[in-house]
Design a protein around this motif. Sequence first.
Motif: not given
Length: 144
Positions: A78-82
């Motif tokens: 999530c931290d990569d995509v958000m």
Amino acid sequence: MKALDDIDRKLIALLQDNARLSTVALAKAVGLSRSTVQERLQRLENAGVIAQYTVRLGSGGDPLQAWLLLRYADGFSCDDVMPSLARLPQVQQAFSVAGEIDLVVLVCADTPGQLADLREAIAMLKGVDDVTTLTVLRTTLDRR
């Protein structure tokens, strides 16, 4: 915070239907004094039960909505995509979930073509492996 009672729930429901109701109108609807209702609303706000008062647009210009179900590529989270998703103004909400799907994203577009372009753009983001699109046909209940 003390548990919500029936009057708290009724106040919340009334405000969900019309956030512009006056304190006097709310008090009349629940059979309490204006000052008591003001105190209850303040308590609900302070406790975070009521986060904001807002405007929900009517059907005069309903955008096309869709839920996008994203799966991350191996090694991504999530931290990569958000950060990339957050830069897209059409992204209205995103929920990290457990299960076969990693992220559920609510998007809005003006036309089916714009929705298709947005879906493709999101599918091409670094860290996104797969996108399933669920187009909203009709909203049957919305208590936001």
